[in-house]
Design a protein around this motif. Structure first.
Motif, mmCIF file in Angstrom:
data_model
loop_
_atom_site.group_PDB
_atom_site.id
_atom_site.type_symbol
_atom_site.label_atom_id
_atom_site.label_comp_id
_atom_site.label_asym_id
_atom_site.label_seq_id
_atom_site.Cartn_x
_atom_site.Cartn_y
_atom_site.Cartn_z
ATOM 1 N N GLY A 52 0.830 -1.196 0.000
ATOM 2 C CA GLY A 52 0.000 0.000 0.000
ATOM 3 C C GLY A 52 0.862 1.242 0.000
ATOM 4 O O GLY A 52 2.072 1.186 0.257
ATOM 5 N N LEU A 53 0.244 2.368 -0.280
ATOM 6 C CA LEU A 53 0.925 3.656 -0.262
ATOM 7 C C LEU A 53 0.306 4.552 0.801
ATOM 8 O O LEU A 53 -0.915 4.588 0.969
ATOM 9 C CB LEU A 53 0.806 4.350 -1.618
ATOM 10 C CG LEU A 53 1.591 3.748 -2.782
ATOM 11 C CD1 LEU A 53 1.237 4.473 -4.073
ATOM 12 C CD2 LEU A 53 3.088 3.806 -2.523
ATOM 13 N N VAL A 54 1.162 5.260 1.500
ATOM 14 C CA VAL A 54 0.697 6.227 2.493
ATOM 15 C C VAL A 54 1.658 7.411 2.471
ATOM 16 O O VAL A 54 2.860 7.242 2.198
ATOM 17 C CB VAL A 54 0.631 5.588 3.898
ATOM 18 C CG1 VAL A 54 2.010 5.198 4.410
ATOM 19 C CG2 VAL A 54 -0.080 6.498 4.888
ATOM 20 N N SER A 55 1.142 8.584 2.734
ATOM 21 C CA SER A 55 1.997 9.766 2.766
ATOM 22 C C SER A 55 3.106 9.590 3.801
ATOM 23 O O SER A 55 2.895 8.977 4.862
ATOM 24 C CB SER A 55 1.173 11.011 3.111
ATOM 25 O OG SER A 55 0.200 11.244 2.124
ATOM 26 N N HIS A 56 4.267 10.125 3.480
ATOM 27 C CA HIS A 56 5.431 9.979 4.355
ATOM 28 C C HIS A 56 5.100 10.369 5.797
ATOM 29 O O HIS A 56 4.511 11.413 6.057
ATOM 30 C CB HIS A 56 6.581 10.846 3.842
ATOM 31 C CG HIS A 56 7.815 10.748 4.675
ATOM 32 N ND1 HIS A 56 8.589 9.610 4.718
ATOM 33 C CD2 HIS A 56 8.393 11.649 5.516
ATOM 34 C CE1 HIS A 56 9.610 9.820 5.544
ATOM 35 N NE2 HIS A 56 9.513 11.040 6.031
#
Length: 339
Positions: free
Chosen positions: A147-151
């Motif tokens: 998945g992708l998540v903001s830093h």
């Protein structure tokens, strides 16, 4: 589901034929290279982090031999998305590993791929690779999802503090009841369930909802979070152990569906079972007291069903589940365990 007396999918075909026919159409991300290479090459956009999770489901443990093939594909991917949601992450790509017994048919693989496709279409996640192998059985499916998540915005189990409010999404215990009904259909009349009730509960077991749309709420409001896969109470305990806190849970606040409430009315002793059984795939969030009102307002505006079920307390108070009179329930177990 296609009967397994049909021509098997693996007879006269190698793994590359199976991949090309059933799974290459699911590999829509260019990083997958059409599933024609040994590895995928990913580019992650600046300012984002990758969140990785992996789950294996096994015939006879996580699904029944006669469950529809599309429901097995659906469940295999949905349980991984539940982990990503609890981190505040949106689904990006996944790897699929299949250990196929010799009696798997082409129709079964078509159905299985259809279940995966349904989740992909609803969530935007895409297949980028994996492995396919023959096996004497049982059928075993492993998915590793990214998945992708903001830093710096991923939500962990660590972070809950005394005074935080505990919320859970969806309803609890439906999948447990659905599995019981598949194994013991005669329970339906004793629980006063209609055909629609039975269908709803079985569907909850076979096709847990992909809850990735909750990721924004988790990311914006959760101090800590965990997906509910091994039982509500047991998973809350896992979160609390990592955060070095305890929890007080009010059993009367735990959300149950109308069908589950019918079963509970006829068999009140089901309560400890339903809150510890697992397969719910909701999310438990610890939300700070000061943010609770804003969280409830935003969840309501998004149509997301979250229920306040308790609060975080100091570690010395342990995990307490209270009945309607404020007395602690005695639970034989707190959650599902494989071993």
């Amino acid at each position: 589901m296609a009967k397994r007396t049909e021509r098997t999918a693996t007879k006269g075909a190698d793994e590359f034929d199976i991949i090309a026919r059933y799974f290459a159409p699911l590999a829509k991300d260019t990083a997958a290279l059409g599933l024609r290479d040994d590895a995928a090459v990913l580019m992650v956009s600046e300012g984002h982090e990758l969140v990785a999770t992996c789950d294996t489901i096994v015939e006879g443990v996580h699904f029944l031999k006669d469950d529809p093939a599309d429901s097995i594909g659906h469940k295999a991917l949905a349980v991984n998305l539940s982990d990503l949601t609890a981190k505040g992450s949106r689904g990006y790509v996944y790897l699929l590993s299949l250990a196929l017994p010799p009696d798997v048919s082409p129709a079964w693989l078509e159905g299985f791929a259809s279940g995966l496709r349904d989740i992909q279409d609803r969530t935007g996640i895409s297949l980028i690779g994996g492995d396919t192998t023959a096996s004497p059985g049982p059928l075993t499916i492993t998915i590793a999802a990214l998945g992708l998540v903001s830093h710096d915005h991923a939500v962990m189990r660590l972070g809950a503090k005394p005074g935080d409010r505990l919320y859970v999404s969806g309803t609890i215990g439906d999948a447990c009841l659905g599995l019981r009904l598949l194994r013991e259909p005669g329970l339906a009349p004793s629980w006063a369930l209609t055909k629609n009730d039975v269908a709803f509960l079985v569907e909850a077991y076979r096709r847990p909802g992909p809850n990735n749309d909750l990721a924004v709420l988790v990311r914006n409001f959760a101090q800590a979070a965990i997906d509910v896969s091994d039982g509500l109470i047991g998973d809350i305990e896992k979160l609390c152990n990592v955060s070095h806190v305890g929890a007080r849970i009010e059993a009367a606040r735990v959300p149950f569906s109308a069908a589950a409430r019918k079963a509970l009315a006829r068999e009140p002793g089901l309560l400890p079972v339903l809150i510890t059984a697992g397969d719910d795939y909701g999310v438990v969030m610890a939300v700070s007291e000061r943010s609770a009102a804003d969280f409830e307002s935003e969840a309501g505006a998004k149509g997301a069903a979250f229920t306040l079920i308790g609060e975080v307390v100091p570690a010395g108070e342990g995990i307490a589940v209270l009945d309607g009179e404020g007395q602690a329930l005695k639970l034989k177990r707190k959650g599902f365990s494989h071993f």
